[in-house]
Design an enzyme around this catalytic site. Structure first.
Site, mmCIF file in Angstrom:
data_model
loop_
_atom_site.group_PDB
_atom_site.id
_atom_site.type_symbol
_atom_site.label_atom_id
_atom_site.label_comp_id
_atom_site.label_asym_id
_atom_site.label_seq_id
_atom_site.Cartn_x
_atom_site.Cartn_y
_atom_site.Cartn_z
ATOM 1 N N LYS A 1 0.819 -1.216 0.000
ATOM 2 C CA LYS A 1 0.000 0.000 0.000
ATOM 3 C C LYS A 1 0.854 1.269 0.000
ATOM 4 O O LYS A 1 0.480 2.266 -0.603
ATOM 5 C CB LYS A 1 -0.961 0.007 1.181
ATOM 6 C CG LYS A 1 -0.335 0.226 2.540
ATOM 7 C CD LYS A 1 -1.387 0.304 3.617
ATOM 8 C CE LYS A 1 -0.763 0.469 4.991
ATOM 9 N NZ LYS A 1 0.008 1.713 5.131
ATOM 10 N N THR A 2 2.011 1.213 0.685
ATOM 11 C CA THR A 2 2.878 2.400 0.692
ATOM 12 C C THR A 2 3.381 2.701 -0.716
ATOM 13 O O THR A 2 3.432 3.858 -1.149
ATOM 14 C CB THR A 2 4.067 2.195 1.654
ATOM 15 O OG1 THR A 2 3.564 1.903 2.956
ATOM 16 C CG2 THR A 2 4.936 3.435 1.715
ATOM 17 N N ASP B 1 -3.725 7.660 4.549
ATOM 18 C CA ASP B 1 -3.221 6.311 4.810
ATOM 19 C C ASP B 1 -3.875 5.768 6.078
ATOM 20 O O ASP B 1 -4.270 6.532 6.962
ATOM 21 C CB ASP B 1 -1.698 6.380 4.985
ATOM 22 C CG ASP B 1 -1.042 5.003 4.979
ATOM 23 O OD1 ASP B 1 -1.688 4.029 4.550
ATOM 24 O OD2 ASP B 1 0.121 4.913 5.404
ATOM 25 N N GLU B 2 -3.987 4.453 6.178
ATOM 26 C CA GLU B 2 -4.535 3.782 7.376
ATOM 27 C C GLU B 2 -5.903 4.365 7.758
ATOM 28 O O GLU B 2 -6.174 4.683 8.920
ATOM 29 C CB GLU B 2 -3.561 3.899 8.556
ATOM 30 C CG GLU B 2 -2.159 3.394 8.289
ATOM 31 C CD GLU B 2 -2.064 1.865 8.241
ATOM 32 O OE1 GLU B 2 -3.108 1.199 8.255
ATOM 33 O OE2 GLU B 2 -0.930 1.343 8.180
ATOM 34 N N GLN C 1 -7.365 -4.707 9.684
ATOM 35 C CA GLN C 1 -6.286 -4.239 10.556
ATOM 36 C C GLN C 1 -6.719 -3.057 11.416
ATOM 37 O O GLN C 1 -5.891 -2.282 11.892
ATOM 38 C CB GLN C 1 -5.061 -3.858 9.718
ATOM 39 C CG GLN C 1 -4.464 -5.031 8.956
ATOM 40 C CD GLN C 1 -3.190 -4.657 8.232
ATOM 41 O OE1 GLN C 1 -2.142 -4.433 8.837
ATOM 42 N NE2 GLN C 1 -3.259 -4.588 6.912
ATOM 43 N N ARG D 1 2.843 -9.723 10.600
ATOM 44 C CA ARG D 1 4.140 -9.034 10.739
ATOM 45 C C ARG D 1 5.273 -9.960 10.320
ATOM 46 O O ARG D 1 6.391 -9.510 10.047
ATOM 47 C CB ARG D 1 4.394 -8.597 12.190
ATOM 48 C CG ARG D 1 3.427 -7.604 12.832
ATOM 49 C CD ARG D 1 3.107 -6.418 11.968
ATOM 50 N NE ARG D 1 1.906 -6.666 11.163
ATOM 51 C CZ ARG D 1 1.549 -5.960 10.098
ATOM 52 N NH1 ARG D 1 2.319 -4.979 9.683
ATOM 53 N NH2 ARG D 1 0.448 -6.244 9.426
#
Length: 739
Positions: free
Chosen positions: A33-34, A218-219, A249, A600
């Site tokens: 996504k980044t 973002d997020e 998330q 992670r």
């Protein structure tokens, strides 16, 4: 030369190239996504959008810095003009410009959590409310939650119903005005005041709507109500808004995040286009499959299915231990194995747990075994006493109205104690002035000794001197002068202990931080440095250069990745936490938290639980987490997991009989006699040691011990789903299981 997007997969590229109108990008864990967000910003610039018209919002300074560096590398130095940063940093920047419209000056102070708590403690004391009766931290958390929902004091006063809420309402009203009087804002205010600004000054709102023609977030699943309202308002005209997130998330409900925001986006911007990023680049197939089994148990989610072209990878290792101490020993052993056999570095390994308290036993074993480690979420650099002492001096130079910092500086001066401070505060309150204004003429404060007045004159001379010099001196030289003049280093050198040496090093590190800031910032100002300090988060302080194992909560691990991950303490009541057991929404958030922990891991994952654990000062019997039990058949069928079970041992359990095989069953001594020989009539004759019972809340369990008689009879029951509970039988409404 056109921007090269060939490194994007088809789904990513489609999301990047759509720039006309609102878009919702559902980005699964590890799906790049980044890369998509930075590529989209670069694509906007490549299409002729002025970088100055782009607002890009993130949740950590680290993420913002990495994204900006990537965009600059793609498009050149013109990308430096983008407004990119955290919500708090970007809107504090707007408030610095527009502060006077809402009754602040541009040099306002940003209070961190400790400063905020100190103000709340002071207000409770003024209202004669004992901290033993009302916990100041509970009041602080409640006020933060109210602010995140954009509820101001007058509105909450009408909503308060319970005793606690009425106490909070009284504190909130004073707290809100106290910070205004101090020309200060807390973290939540950095989101509240932009909304107040935009609601009351339409011309200012339109100015920023026209300025930010493109808004990217973002997020998005982690936004609270205030953040949601801000971005919705800014994007209302041009509607060129892109939000990136993953409902799977969403793990920050406890600090105000509302997962509903990501669902509501589709209603708020009906003409939006949705993109799904489902290819994972981070984890092996086995790790990803396990994550999928976990999150699929949640009902409230946007449909997606992560997949990867990565290798199948190693089995997930499920580690069962008899005790929490044995769990730490096994993790230490596995770390040594990873280092020697897989040849990974210590910094490639992370230990993730649900609560900070779980780090203790791991620290002990790591020290014994020479395993270097760092803890994320301990005492942060800028929260250390000596650093806060220096920062307080810097703050009153910038903002003399900052009462909290002024009181801290006064108390540091030898000869000025709490009694003197209380007199000064009382005089300021009576005259409706700031402490600084009152102390311009200390004769206005009754009852001060000559010595106290002399000390106050010294402090006022210091403040006035550096308030003048801050516009004249180089920032680094000024900080050196301020630190020297406070006398803090001199006192620490006289103390001459290992602790004082460490504090001296910390103060010198602060000076270095200022020097670095000055070197990398054009026309660096003290106000800007203090803003940066106030907005540092735990994640921003993660040292990825030090070769050490990282210990951290799962919440702190969000956005990070490690080749080797241990998720420890997978037990009912610990993970998921007890408070979530009776709420479907909270249970689903706990499950999302487990999903985040799993994802992670890049190449190797360990999942660990113990059958016994010291909690609250005593040993308790633990039951492995429902998150493992509810998918156990599935991951066994898919051949995802290898086990390390506890060995066959004979283990005496004090007062509960003996354990023949702790990993399978526990046998108890069921014989019992009254020591006094007197038999009181038993109202619960069927509930005896060893009997299977059922409780409406806790489910099925086995009675381990009986205490008391008659109406006071209590039972210690080991429940299958939530571990050991002590219950008064007359309130329990237990059913005896038929055999």
């Amino acid at each position: 030369m056109p921007l090269d997007l060939s490194n994007l997969n088809p789904a990513q590229r489609e999301a990047v190239e759509y720039i006309d109108g609102p878009s919702l990008i559902i980005a699964g864990a590890g799906s790049g996504k980044t890369r998509v967000l930075t590529s989209k910003i670069a694509h906007l610039i490549d299409c002729g959008v002025n970088p100055y018209e782009i607002l890009a919002l993130t949740f950590t300074n680290k993420a913002a810095k990495e994204m900006k560096e990537r965009v600059v590398s793609l498009t050149g130095s013109r990308a430096e003009q983008i407004w990119m940063g955290t919500f708090h940093s970007m809107f504090s920047r707007i408030l610095r410009i527009e502060a006077e419209l809402i009754g602040f000056s541009r040099d306002y102070t940003i209070y961190d959590s400790a400063d905020s708590l100190a103000v709340i403690r002071s207000i409770l004391s003024e209202q004669n409310i004992s901290p033993d009766k009302i916990n100041p931290k509970s009041v602080q958390a409640f006020i933060s939650n109210i602010k995140n929902k954009f509820i101001l004091p007058p509105e909450f006063d009408s909503l308060a119903k319970t005793y606690f809420e009425n106490i909070v309402s009284g504190v909130y009203t004073v707290y809100f005005e106290r910070l205004r009087r101090n020309n200060s804002m807390d973290f939540d205010d950095l989101l509240i005041y932009p909304l107040i600004l935009f609601d009351n000054f339409e011309e200012t709102l339109n100015k920023y709507r026209n300025k930010f023609k493109f808004v990217l977030v973002d997020e998005y699943q982690d936004t609270n109500r205030a953040q949601y309202e801000i971005v919705k308002s800014l994007a209302a005209v041009h509607k060129n808004i892109t939000v990136v997130g993953d409902d799977a998330q969403s793990i920050y409900k406890w600090r105000g995040a509302e997962i509903q925001n990501i669902f509501d986006f589709r209603n708020d911007f009906e003409e939006h286009k949705m993109f799904r990023l489902e290819q994972n680049y981070r984890s092996t197939k086995k790790i990803l499959d396990l994550a999928g089994l976990v999150i699929n148990k949640n009902h409230n989610q946007i449909e997606k299915k992560l997949w990867t072209e990565n290798q199948s990878g190693e089995f997930v290792t499920m580690v069962e231990s008899l005790t929490d101490k044995e769990e730490s020993a096994k993790v230490s052993r596995y770390i040594s194995k990873e280092i020697h056999e897989r040849k990974v570095n210590f910094k490639d390994i992370a230990i993730l747990y649900r609560t900070n308290a779980q780090s203790r036993s791991f620290e002990e074993f790591f020290r014994l075994n020479g395993i270097p480690y760092i803890i994320v979420g301990g005492t942060r650099f800028y929260e250390r006493k000596e650093i806060k002492d220096v920062i307080a001096h810097l703050r009153i130079v910038v903002n003399a109205a900052d009462e909290e910092s002024f009181c801290r500086v006064l108390l540091l001066k030898e000869g000025l104690g709490k009694t003197t401070i209380d007199k000064i505060k009382a005089a300021a309150s009576a005259q409706k002035k700031t402490i600084y204004e009152v102390l311009k003429d200390s004769n206005e404060v009754a009852g001060l000794s000559g010595k106290a007045r002399n000390k106050i004159v010294e402090i006022m001379n210091f403040v006035n001197k550096y308030r003048y010099l801050k516009e004249q001196m180089d920032l680094t030289e000024m900080i050196r002068g301020i630190v020297d003049e406070t006398g803090l280093l001199k006192e620490l050198r006289i103390e001459n202990t290992l602790e004082s040496e460490e504090r001296i090093n910390n103060i010198n590190e602060l000076i270095s931080a200022v020097a670095q800031f000055s070197e990398t910032t054009d026309n660096a100002k003290l106000e800007e440095f203090l803003t940066q300090v106030a907005l540092v988060s735990d994640i921003d302080e993660v040292d990825d250069k030090k070769n050490a194992v990282t210990l951290m909560t799962i919440h702190a691990a969000k956005g990070l990745e490690f080749p080797v991950v241990f998720i420890v303490g997978l037990e009912e009541g610990l993970f998921p936490v007890t408070s979530s057991l009776n709420s479907l929404d909270e249970m689903e958030e706990e499950r999302r938290l487990f999903y985040v922990a799993i994802t992670r891991a890049m190449t190797k994952l360990y999942v660990s639980f113990a059958n016994q654990r010291f909690r609250f000062g005593s040993r308790t019997y633990q039951v492995k987490s429902r998150f493992i039990k509810e998918i156990e058949d599935e991951f066994n069928n898919l051949n995802l997991v290898e086990y390390e079970r506890i060995k066959q041992v004979k283990h005496k359990i004090t007062s509960f009989g003996k354990s023949k095989n702790s990993s399978q069953s526990i046998k108890y001594d069921f014989s019992s006699k009254h020591s006094d020989g007197f038999e009181e009539q038993d109202e619960f004759p069927d509930i005896v040691k060893g009997k299977g019972v059922y409780h409406e809340t806790f489910g099925s369990g086995v009675v381990l011990n009986i205490q008391g008689k008659g109406k006071d009879k209590k039972a210690e029951i080991l429940f299958n789903d939530c571990g050991l509970k002590k219950i008064i039988l007359k309130y329990a409404k237990l059913r005896v299981n038929l055999e």
